[in-house]
Design a protein around this motif. Structure first.
Motif, PDB file in Angstrom:
ATOM      1  N   LEU A   1       0.838  -1.191   0.062  1.00 42.32           N
ATOM      2  CA  LEU A   1       0.028   0.166   0.119  1.00 42.32           C
ATOM      3  C   LEU A   1       0.697   1.236  -0.131  1.00 42.32           C
ATOM      4  O   LEU A   1       0.326   2.305  -0.403  1.00 42.32           O
ATOM      5  N   PHE A   2       2.064   1.138   0.393  1.00 40.05           N
ATOM      6  CA  PHE A   2       2.943   2.395   0.540  1.00 40.05           C
ATOM      7  C   PHE A   2       4.199   2.313  -0.051  1.00 40.05           C
ATOM      8  O   PHE A   2       5.326   2.738   0.147  1.00 40.05           O
ATOM      9  N   MET A   3       4.175   1.500  -1.293  1.00 42.94           N
ATOM     10  CA  MET A   3       5.382   1.375  -2.362  1.00 42.94           C
ATOM     11  C   MET A   3       5.147   2.277  -3.370  1.00 42.94           C
ATOM     12  O   MET A   3       4.081   2.980  -3.535  1.00 42.94           O
ATOM     13  N   ALA A   4       6.183   2.229  -4.215  1.00 41.91           N
ATOM     14  CA  ALA A   4       6.128   3.323  -5.402  1.00 41.91           C
ATOM     15  C   ALA A   4       5.221   2.923  -6.589  1.00 41.91           C
ATOM     16  O   ALA A   4       5.015   4.092  -7.366  1.00 41.91           O
ATOM     17  N   ASP A   5       4.762   1.919  -6.675  1.00 40.96           N
ATOM     18  CA  ASP A   5       3.643   1.256  -7.624  1.00 40.96           C
ATOM     19  C   ASP A   5       2.252   1.314  -7.180  1.00 40.96           C
ATOM     20  O   ASP A   5       1.526   0.840  -7.545  1.00 40.96           O
ATOM     21  N   ASN A   6       1.909   2.214  -5.908  1.00 44.90           N
ATOM     22  CA  ASN A   6       0.671   2.038  -5.313  1.00 44.90           C
ATOM     23  C   ASN A   6      -0.513   2.540  -6.000  1.00 44.90           C
ATOM     24  O   ASN A   6      -1.524   2.588  -5.556  1.00 44.90           O
ATOM     25  N   ASP A   7      -0.116   3.289  -7.108  1.00 46.66           N
ATOM     26  CA  ASP A   7      -0.965   3.667  -7.913  1.00 46.66           C
ATOM     27  C   ASP A   7      -1.570   2.586  -9.090  1.00 46.66           C
ATOM     28  O   ASP A   7      -2.425   2.927  -9.714  1.00 46.66           O
ATOM     29  N   ARG A   8      -0.977   1.426  -9.009  1.00 47.70           N
ATOM     30  CA  ARG A   8      -1.243   0.476 -10.263  1.00 47.70           C
ATOM     31  C   ARG A   8      -1.096  -1.076  -9.472  1.00 47.70           C
ATOM     32  O   ARG A   8      -1.243  -2.073 -10.152  1.00 47.70           O
ATOM     33  N   ASN A   9      -0.587  -1.024  -8.123  1.00 48.44           N
ATOM     34  CA  ASN A   9      -0.370  -2.538  -7.878  1.00 48.44           C
ATOM     35  C   ASN A   9      -1.598  -3.291  -6.985  1.00 48.44           C
ATOM     36  O   ASN A   9      -1.409  -4.120  -6.458  1.00 48.44           O
ATOM     37  N   GLY A  10      -2.837  -2.366  -7.117  1.00 49.05           N
ATOM     38  CA  GLY A  10      -3.879  -2.864  -6.507  1.00 49.05           C
ATOM     39  C   GLY A  10      -4.271  -2.025  -5.499  1.00 49.05           C
ATOM     40  O   GLY A  10      -5.615  -2.112  -4.766  1.00 49.05           O
ATOM     41  N   ALA A  11      -3.368  -1.232  -4.830  1.00 50.55           N
ATOM     42  CA  ALA A  11      -3.586  -0.318  -3.636  1.00 50.55           C
ATOM     43  C   ALA A  11      -4.574   0.778  -4.150  1.00 50.55           C
ATOM     44  O   ALA A  11      -5.409   1.139  -3.509  1.00 50.55           O
TER      45      ALA A  11
ATOM     46  N   LYS B   1       7.798   2.037   6.773  1.00 49.96           N
ATOM     47  CA  LYS B   1       6.344   1.653   6.230  1.00 49.96           C
ATOM     48  C   LYS B   1       6.219   2.168   4.803  1.00 49.96           C
ATOM     49  O   LYS B   1       5.924   1.655   3.950  1.00 49.96           O
ATOM     50  N   PHE B   2       6.827   3.235   4.496  1.00 50.16           N
ATOM     51  CA  PHE B   2       6.824   3.788   3.338  1.00 50.16           C
ATOM     52  C   PHE B   2       8.251   3.833   2.464  1.00 50.16           C
ATOM     53  O   PHE B   2       9.279   3.919   3.216  1.00 50.16           O
ATOM     54  N   THR B   3       8.430   3.350   1.356  1.00 57.85           N
ATOM     55  CA  THR B   3       9.565   3.262   0.604  1.00 57.85           C
ATOM     56  C   THR B   3       9.271   3.754  -0.898  1.00 57.85           C
ATOM     57  O   THR B   3       8.318   3.859  -1.464  1.00 57.85           O
ATOM     58  N   ASN B   4      10.445   3.763  -1.563  1.00 58.65           N
ATOM     59  CA  ASN B   4      10.381   4.068  -3.026  1.00 58.65           C
ATOM     60  C   ASN B   4      10.690   2.831  -3.932  1.00 58.65           C
ATOM     61  O   ASN B   4      10.856   2.720  -5.212  1.00 58.65           O
ATOM     62  N   LEU B   5      10.215   1.528  -3.304  1.00 60.89           N
ATOM     63  CA  LEU B   5      10.763   0.473  -4.055  1.00 60.89           C
ATOM     64  C   LEU B   5       9.186   0.177  -4.582  1.00 60.89           C
ATOM     65  O   LEU B   5       8.166   0.441  -4.136  1.00 60.89           O
ATOM     66  N   THR B   6       9.227  -0.913  -5.561  1.00 61.42           N
ATOM     67  CA  THR B   6       7.879  -1.378  -6.367  1.00 61.42           C
ATOM     68  C   THR B   6       7.529  -2.776  -5.727  1.00 61.42           C
ATOM     69  O   THR B   6       8.542  -3.410  -5.212  1.00 61.42           O
ATOM     70  N   SER B   7       6.446  -3.139  -5.829  1.00 66.39           N
ATOM     71  CA  SER B   7       5.832  -4.274  -5.260  1.00 66.39           C
ATOM     72  C   SER B   7       6.609  -5.706  -6.218  1.00 66.39           C
ATOM     73  O   SER B   7       6.479  -6.694  -5.616  1.00 66.39           O
ATOM     74  N   THR B   8       7.273  -5.210  -7.337  1.00 66.44           N
ATOM     75  CA  THR B   8       7.886  -6.299  -8.118  1.00 66.44           C
ATOM     76  C   THR B   8       9.111  -6.388  -7.976  1.00 66.44           C
ATOM     77  O   THR B   8       9.839  -6.876  -8.828  1.00 66.44           O
TER      78      THR B   8
END
Length: 533
Positions: A286-296, A388-395
């Motif tokens: 929910l708090f990753m760099a791709d949280n606009d498209r990873n389901g979050a 909790k917040f990172t600039n990593l993506t879920s992939t």
């Protein structure tokens, strides 16, 4: 932003904004820093002008200004590195509580750790200024988007057809800033698009009047906002406004002295019945760099958007960098360096029975080389890190900025998990089904691999407040929650450095609101200071 591109520098040429903001917020120089000398009417010859201006309203929650680097801030006289809206909100809502402490000794920042702030605190002044700057921008958008003016300009046909929604979004953003101002400062002025443009002293209103204004605004725009998730991700829809309305009602007793639990429940029903869903993804995602498209994005009702290519600074950029300590590797969190500032306080960490996250995935702490105890809040080795917040993506990737400096991680101003916990709180207060509340809480706990609860847990003292902390920490809710439960000030709940003592001491209830900044009162002598300052 990622879907609404940030307004260009020339689009800051909104001449009337400068004077209305100056009247509210002292000597802030908001004169546009652009070498081109042309009037705002020339700006509106661009068919995309209104979309660009709307993007500026949204971008104002994320960035200090349009320019890059030093000198790019919207508000002169305030350093742009610590003046973005969301960064300032985090300082007010989190650093003043048990959830976060900051080690830095800049100016009056240490007093935010200890509830010992005063009227000359520059960080409080920044937040006061930001709220009214945002309000002034929204007012100017509404002045410039009347039917007569839109029909007189070469507006893109699609934008013209959607202007009712554009105006409703501007009013939503204005209501959001008024809510933040009410929540933080109590009695504040109300300035709208119908007020004169120029130097005048806006009249300070009672908390009841500000509360009533926000409620009326949110109800008025309901029909013009787009349906649930029918707008671009990152733009407000009808459910974002209902969520804001529910939060305003939830805190009505704090603001006005009269509880509005039934009204909060009614507004929340629209949120819970909407198309938003709890994201069936790991909590971290929910708090990753791709949280606009990873389901979050299906859970986040209203985000503040960030993109490492465009949002060079701002809220999550600050949260991620400032929370990386000497004992951590910045590359493990998708950025190039850490600022060694933010940590969690002991009392918040202890709300988790297991800090490793094994029995509750929401416990996302860095403990190696750190102490739980915080004998000195200025030493970044004391207090656990929060990742909790990172600039990593879920992939397994990183954000889009090649330098790994600026981040892509969107900030969830409102998400459905908050609505679930609001329902549970209202059920305990007699508005809702306790069995449904258990179902909602357990859906969140199942995602977190945390033990499930029973109805008896809901009646345990402070369970709801503690569960909100476990689910929503560092999302700018904590101070408001603690005040609603009567535990922010006073002595019923102490945490390290509250009241400026190592193990905490009682503070005056006057601290439930911040002072009106001295500079604001100097600029507008009609303002009266809050009690106790």
């Amino acid at each position: 932003m990622k879907n609404i591109k940030f307004i260009t520098a020339k689009a800051l040429l909104l001449l009337f904004v400068a004077v209305i903001t100056a009247s509210c917020t002292d000597d802030m120089d908001v004169t546009p820093k652009d070498d081109d000398d042309f009037t705002s009417e020339v700006y509106y010859q661009n068919p995309q002008a209104y979309r660009m201006f709307l993007a500026k309203l949204y971008g104002g929650l994320a960035r200090a200004g349009n320019g890059d680097g030093d000198g790019g801030e919207d508000i002169g006289g305030i350093r742009n590195d610590f003046s973005p809206y969301l960064r300032s909100l985090f300082t007010m809502q989190e650093v003043s509580t048990d959830e976060a402490s900051i080690a830095w000794q800049d100016g009056n920042l240490p007093s935010m750790n200890t509830q010992t702030w005063a009227t000359d605190n520059e960080f409080i002044y920044v937040m006061y200024s930001r709220t009214f700057y945002q309000i002034s921008l929204a007012n100017e958008f509404l002045r410039q988007s009347t039917d007569a003016l839109v029909n007189s300009r070469p507006v893109d046909a699609a934008i013209k057809a959607d202007m009712a929604s554009y105006r409703a979004e501007a009013r939503f953003l204005r209501a959001l800033s008024y809510w933040h101002a009410l929540d933080l400062f109590g009695r504040i002025p109300i300035v709208t698009e119908n007020d004169p443009v120029g130097f005048f002293f806006p009249e300070q209103k009672s908390k009841q009047e500000v509360f009533d204004y926000i409620v009326a605004e949110l109800n008025a725009i309901d029909a013009d906002l787009k349906a649930s998730q029918a707008n671009e991700y990152g733009r407000a829809d009808r459910i974002a406004a209902k969520m804001l309305l529910a939060k305003v009602y939830l805190n009505a007793e704090v603001y006005t002295g009269t509880a509005k639990w039934a009204e909060a429940s009614a507004a929340l029903a629209d949120v819970l019945g909407s198309s938003y869903r709890i994201a069936q993804i790991p909590f971290r995602n929910l708090f990753m760099a791709d949280n606009d498209r990873n389901g979050a994005q299906n859970e986040i009702i209203f985000p503040v958007r960030f993109d490492g290519r465009y949002t060079t600074g701002g809220g999550t950029y600050y949260i991620i960098h400032a929370s990386i300590l000497t004992t951590m590797n910045a590359s493990d969190y998708g950025v190039n360096n850490g600022w060694k500032g933010l940590r969690a306080r002991r009392e918040f960490v202890n709300k988790f029975s297991d800090v490793t996250g094994a029995t509750d995935n929401r416990a996302i702490f860095h403990t190696e080389g750190q102490t739980l105890d915080m004998p000195d809040f200025s030493n970044e080795a004391f207090g656990y890190g929060v990742t909790k917040f990172t600039n990593l993506t879920s992939t397994g990737g990183v954000g889009t900025d090649p330098s790994l400096n600026f981040v892509d991680t969107d900030f969830p101003m409102f998400r459905l998990a908050d609505a679930y916990l609001m329902y549970a709180e209202l059920a305990v207060r007699g508005q809702g089904s306790l069995s449904q509340a258990v179902t909602y809480v357990n859906e969140l706990r199942t995602r977190a691999n945390a033990p499930l609860i029973t109805q008896a847990n809901l009646n345990s003292p402070n369970f709801i407040l503690d569960e909100r902390a476990r689910e929503l920490y560092w999302e700018c809710h904590r101070r408001t929650d603690l005040i609603r439960f009567g535990r922010f000030t006073g002595g019923s709940y102490l945490w390290q450095w509250k009241g400026n003592t190592v193990n905490g001491s009682p503070t005056s209830t006057d601290r439930n609101v911040f002072p009106i900044p001295a500079r604001a009162i100097t600029a507008n002598p009609s303002l009266q200071q809050n009690t106790g300052y």
